[in-house]
Scaffold this motif. Structure first.
Motif, PDB file in Angstrom:
ATOM      1  N   PHE A  90       0.804  -0.981   0.072  1.00 23.54           N
ATOM      2  CA  PHE A  90      -0.413   0.538   0.035  1.00 23.54           C
ATOM      3  C   PHE A  90       0.642   1.007   0.081  1.00 23.54           C
ATOM      4  CE2 PHE A  90      -2.863   3.073   1.848  1.00 23.54           C
ATOM      5  CZ  PHE A  90      -4.014   2.881   1.759  1.00 23.54           C
ATOM      6  N   SER A  91       0.827   2.175  -1.165  1.00 22.03           N
ATOM      7  CA  SER A  91       1.377   3.407  -1.065  1.00 22.03           C
ATOM      8  C   SER A  91       0.829   4.619  -1.003  1.00 22.03           C
ATOM      9  CB  SER A  91       2.468   3.241  -2.310  1.00 22.03           C
ATOM     10  OG  SER A  91       2.815   2.100  -2.916  1.00 22.03           O
ATOM     11  N   PHE A  92       0.978   5.490   0.003  1.00 20.54           N
ATOM     12  CA  PHE A  92       2.206   5.767   0.407  1.00 20.54           C
ATOM     13  C   PHE A  92       1.673   6.142   2.002  1.00 20.54           C
ATOM     14  CE2 PHE A  92       4.174   6.089  -3.575  1.00 20.54           C
ATOM     15  CZ  PHE A  92       5.276   4.751  -3.772  1.00 20.54           C
ATOM     16  N   ALA A  93       2.911   6.432   2.874  1.00 18.77           N
ATOM     17  CA  ALA A  93       3.478   6.470   4.363  1.00 18.77           C
ATOM     18  C   ALA A  93       3.875   7.356   4.139  1.00 18.77           C
ATOM     19  CB  ALA A  93       3.234   5.864   5.786  1.00 18.77           C
ATOM     20  N   HIS A  94       3.589   9.213   4.159  1.00 17.81           N
ATOM     21  CA  HIS A  94       4.661  10.425   4.253  1.00 17.81           C
ATOM     22  C   HIS A  94       5.050  10.044   5.336  1.00 17.81           C
ATOM     23  CE1 HIS A  94       2.487  10.556   0.440  1.00 17.81           C
ATOM     24  NE2 HIS A  94       1.521  10.605   1.316  1.00 17.81           N
ATOM     25  N   PRO A  95       6.433  10.068   5.406  1.00 24.34           N
ATOM     26  CA  PRO A  95       7.393  10.548   6.799  1.00 24.34           C
ATOM     27  C   PRO A  95       7.293  12.281   6.902  1.00 24.34           C
ATOM     28  CG  PRO A  95       8.995   9.987   4.843  1.00 24.34           C
ATOM     29  CD  PRO A  95       7.584   9.983   4.103  1.00 24.34           C
ATOM     30  N   THR A  96       7.501  13.411   8.044  1.00 22.19           N
ATOM     31  CA  THR A  96       7.528  13.937   8.361  1.00 22.19           C
ATOM     32  C   THR A  96       9.473  14.176   8.495  1.00 22.19           C
ATOM     33  OG1 THR A  96       7.141  13.971  10.807  1.00 22.19           O
ATOM     34  CG2 THR A  96       5.446  14.456   8.838  1.00 22.19           C
ATOM     35  N   LYS A  97       9.081  15.444   8.620  1.00 25.37           N
ATOM     36  CA  LYS A  97      10.950  15.620   9.784  1.00 25.37           C
ATOM     37  C   LYS A  97      11.193  15.174  10.536  1.00 25.37           C
ATOM     38  CE  LYS A  97      11.940  19.537   5.641  1.00 25.37           C
ATOM     39  NZ  LYS A  97      12.677  20.663   5.215  1.00 25.37           N
ATOM     40  N   GLU A  98      10.079  15.123  11.615  1.00 26.21           N
ATOM     41  CA  GLU A  98      10.147  15.253  12.935  1.00 26.21           C
ATOM     42  C   GLU A  98       9.857  13.539  12.900  1.00 26.21           C
ATOM     43  OE1 GLU A  98       8.657  18.929  11.520  1.00 26.21           O
ATOM     44  OE2 GLU A  98       7.638  17.328  11.680  1.00 26.21           O
ATOM     45  N   GLY A  99       9.580  13.035  11.727  1.00 31.96           N
ATOM     46  CA  GLY A  99       9.630  10.992  12.448  1.00 31.96           C
ATOM     47  C   GLY A  99       8.304  11.049  12.580  1.00 31.96           C
ATOM     48  N   THR A 153      17.332  10.895  16.673  1.00 31.61           N
ATOM     49  CA  THR A 153      15.923  11.119  18.047  1.00 31.61           C
ATOM     50  C   THR A 153      15.180  10.715  16.824  1.00 31.61           C
ATOM     51  OG1 THR A 153      17.224  12.333  19.406  1.00 31.61           O
ATOM     52  CG2 THR A 153      14.755  12.305  19.107  1.00 31.61           C
ATOM     53  N   THR A 154      14.858  11.616  15.499  1.00 33.43           N
ATOM     54  CA  THR A 154      13.678  11.126  14.821  1.00 33.43           C
ATOM     55  C   THR A 154      13.719   9.712  14.494  1.00 33.43           C
ATOM     56  OG1 THR A 154      15.029  12.166  12.793  1.00 33.43           O
ATOM     57  CG2 THR A 154      13.554  13.500  14.126  1.00 33.43           C
ATOM     58  N   ARG A 155      15.012   9.561  14.212  1.00 37.52           N
ATOM     59  CA  ARG A 155      14.760   8.267  12.943  1.00 37.52           C
ATOM     60  C   ARG A 155      14.049   7.528  14.083  1.00 37.52           C
ATOM     61  NH1 ARG A 155      20.464   8.025  11.841  1.00 37.52           N
ATOM     62  NH2 ARG A 155      21.167   6.706  14.433  1.00 37.52           N
ATOM     63  N   THR A 156      14.584   7.408  15.038  1.00 32.94           N
ATOM     64  CA  THR A 156      14.474   5.987  16.264  1.00 32.94           C
ATOM     65  C   THR A 156      12.393   6.322  16.710  1.00 32.94           C
ATOM     66  OG1 THR A 156      16.356   5.901  17.404  1.00 32.94           O
ATOM     67  CG2 THR A 156      14.364   5.202  18.407  1.00 32.94           C
ATOM     68  N   LYS A 157      11.783   7.485  16.035  1.00 29.75           N
ATOM     69  CA  LYS A 157      10.693   8.291  15.812  1.00 29.75           C
ATOM     70  C   LYS A 157       9.786   7.290  14.929  1.00 29.75           C
ATOM     71  CE  LYS A 157       7.798  11.828  16.952  1.00 29.75           C
ATOM     72  NZ  LYS A 157       7.532  13.588  17.583  1.00 29.75           N
ATOM     73  N   LEU A 158      10.614   7.708  13.507  1.00 23.90           N
ATOM     74  CA  LEU A 158       9.773   7.188  12.897  1.00 23.90           C
ATOM     75  C   LEU A 158       9.844   5.608  13.083  1.00 23.90           C
ATOM     76  CD1 LEU A 158       8.732   7.718   9.620  1.00 23.90           C
ATOM     77  CD2 LEU A 158      11.223   7.769   8.995  1.00 23.90           C
ATOM     78  N   VAL A 159      10.903   4.359  13.188  1.00 24.87           N
ATOM     79  CA  VAL A 159      11.046   3.406  13.354  1.00 24.87           C
ATOM     80  C   VAL A 159       9.630   2.876  14.266  1.00 24.87           C
ATOM     81  CG1 VAL A 159      12.395   2.171  14.114  1.00 24.87           C
ATOM     82  CG2 VAL A 159      13.047   2.865  12.456  1.00 24.87           C
TER      83      VAL A 159
END
Length: 386
Positions: A90-99, A153-159
């Protein structure tokens, strides 16, 4: 009277003795048959025949090749042929700069949930792609994705946000579509992000895939250094979906370079050699193909394969059509079958398509054409390895 009884007793005794010796003789003969495996009597009672033991056939595990279909979030979930796809992305979920992650409104979430329910009936896995080319807030997705994965920090938040969404919506995994890492730092950050997400998803029994640029210039055939990957990260994913299309932009606009077969051969050779060099399993490689047509006239919009076939069904086996005052270039059934065989011959794990909503229904379905080649190869593998 006594004489009669005496005579009867003698007869009985004689009969008993004769029967006894006959039985001994017969049983001795059967014992010899069993011991020497030599038949010396014309007829043996069925109960005395030992059944011949047959070797139990060896069961060979079927090698399942994947057929992965991306589906855009605005599509009616009913357009997907779940019976032929192993995975729907399913496309797409959009990432924000804040994660954080954004979906395209309530309609996208409704479609996602409907897709999960329909796919489940066919045993088809549903994954969610994060990224893509365009961002919901406008422009390319690249700067948003880059910012999110560059900061720990934002990378882990996105994960964590992706993992929570996958759990909540009962998804089978996540697909990373970072278009594209354009520096060594991008490649390094993407590798760390991939590793973190893998560590979250895999213990839950969920899959992780990644969409990658073809890395080959469609016109020159050379390797393009402008997109960079850390090959080590591929050990952390289950599927590497190669976007072997959109070559029309290489070397100026040439619609015929969308995804011709010679270009695809170069792409397959590049990724095969890369995985061999780094001792990675080529079963992870999935060859992507386009289900849309590119016009010679760049001012004219792309059209779906379905739009061509619905109007000109005879063009299902060709790769060009004259329509709407221009020539369109695409991959017809013959080319799709050739590409699928190319992927299989090179040890790839299967095929990927962009995107399921562009396909034609019925006899000339490209999904069906690819599926049949994959199915035949699976059956042939099972037969030749018995």
């Amino acid at each position: 009277m006594k004489k009669q009884y005496l005579l009867l007793a003698v007869v009985i005794v004689i009969t008993f003795i004769a029967g006894f010796y006959t039985g001994v003789f017969y049983s001795t003969k059967i014992t010899r048959l069993d011991n020497q495996n030599i038949i010396k009597v014309k007829q043996v009672p069925k109960s005395a025949i030992k059944p011949q033991l047959k070797e139990i056939p060896k069961t060979v595990p079927t090698k399942t090749k994947v057929l992965i279909g991306y589906v855009q979030d605005f599509r009616d979930p009913d357009v997907v042929d779940y019976s032929k796809l192993t995975h729907v992305i399913f496309s797409f979920a959009h990432p924000t700069k804040e994660g954080n992650i954004l979906l395209n409104g309530d309609s996208a979430l409704t479609n996602l949930r409907a897709m999960v329910a329909k796919a489940d009936k066919h045993g088809t896995k549903v994954m969610l792609a994060v990224g893509g080319w365009y961002h919901i807030k406008g422009g390319e997705s690249y700067p948003y994705f880059k910012a999110a994965i560059s900061n720990p920090t934002t990378r882990t938040k996105l994960v964590n946000n992706l993992t929570k969404l996958a759990d909540r919506e009962k998804l089978d995994g996540i697909d990373i579509d970072f278009e594209y890492p354009r520096s060594s730092s991008d490649a390094a950050n993407l590798a760390v992000f991939t590793k973190e997400l893998s560590n979250k998803l895999h213990p839950k029994g969920k899959e992780l895939s990644i969409a990658v640029y073809s890395k080959i210039h469609a016109e020159a055939g050379t390797v393009m250094a402008s997109v960079m990957y850390d090959p080590g990260m591929f050990k952390d994913v289950d599927h590497v979906n190669i976007m072997a299309y959109d070559g029309q932009w290489d070397g100026g606009y040439h619609a015929a370079n969308l995804s011709p077969y010679p270009f695809t051969k170069n792409v397959v050779n590049y990724w095969s050699n890369l995985f061999k060099t780094y001792h990675l399993s080529k079963e992870k490689l999935v060859l992507g193909v386009p289900f849309y047509a590119q016009p010679d006239n760049p001012s004219v919009k792309q059209v779906s394969y379905a739009a061509i076939i619905n109007k000109y069904p005879a063009n299902a086996e060709t790769d060009t059509v004259s329509m709407n005052g221009t020539i369109y270039h695409y991959n017809g059934e013959t080319t799709m079958r050739m590409k699928t065989k190319l992927a299989l011959d090179n040890g790839f794990g299967g095929m990927m398509l962009w995107e399921a909503g562009h396909d034609s229904k019925g006899l000339h379905s490209l999904t069906g054409a690819i599926f049949n080649v994959l199915k035949d190869s699976t059956q042939q593998f099972a037969t030749t390895n018995r």
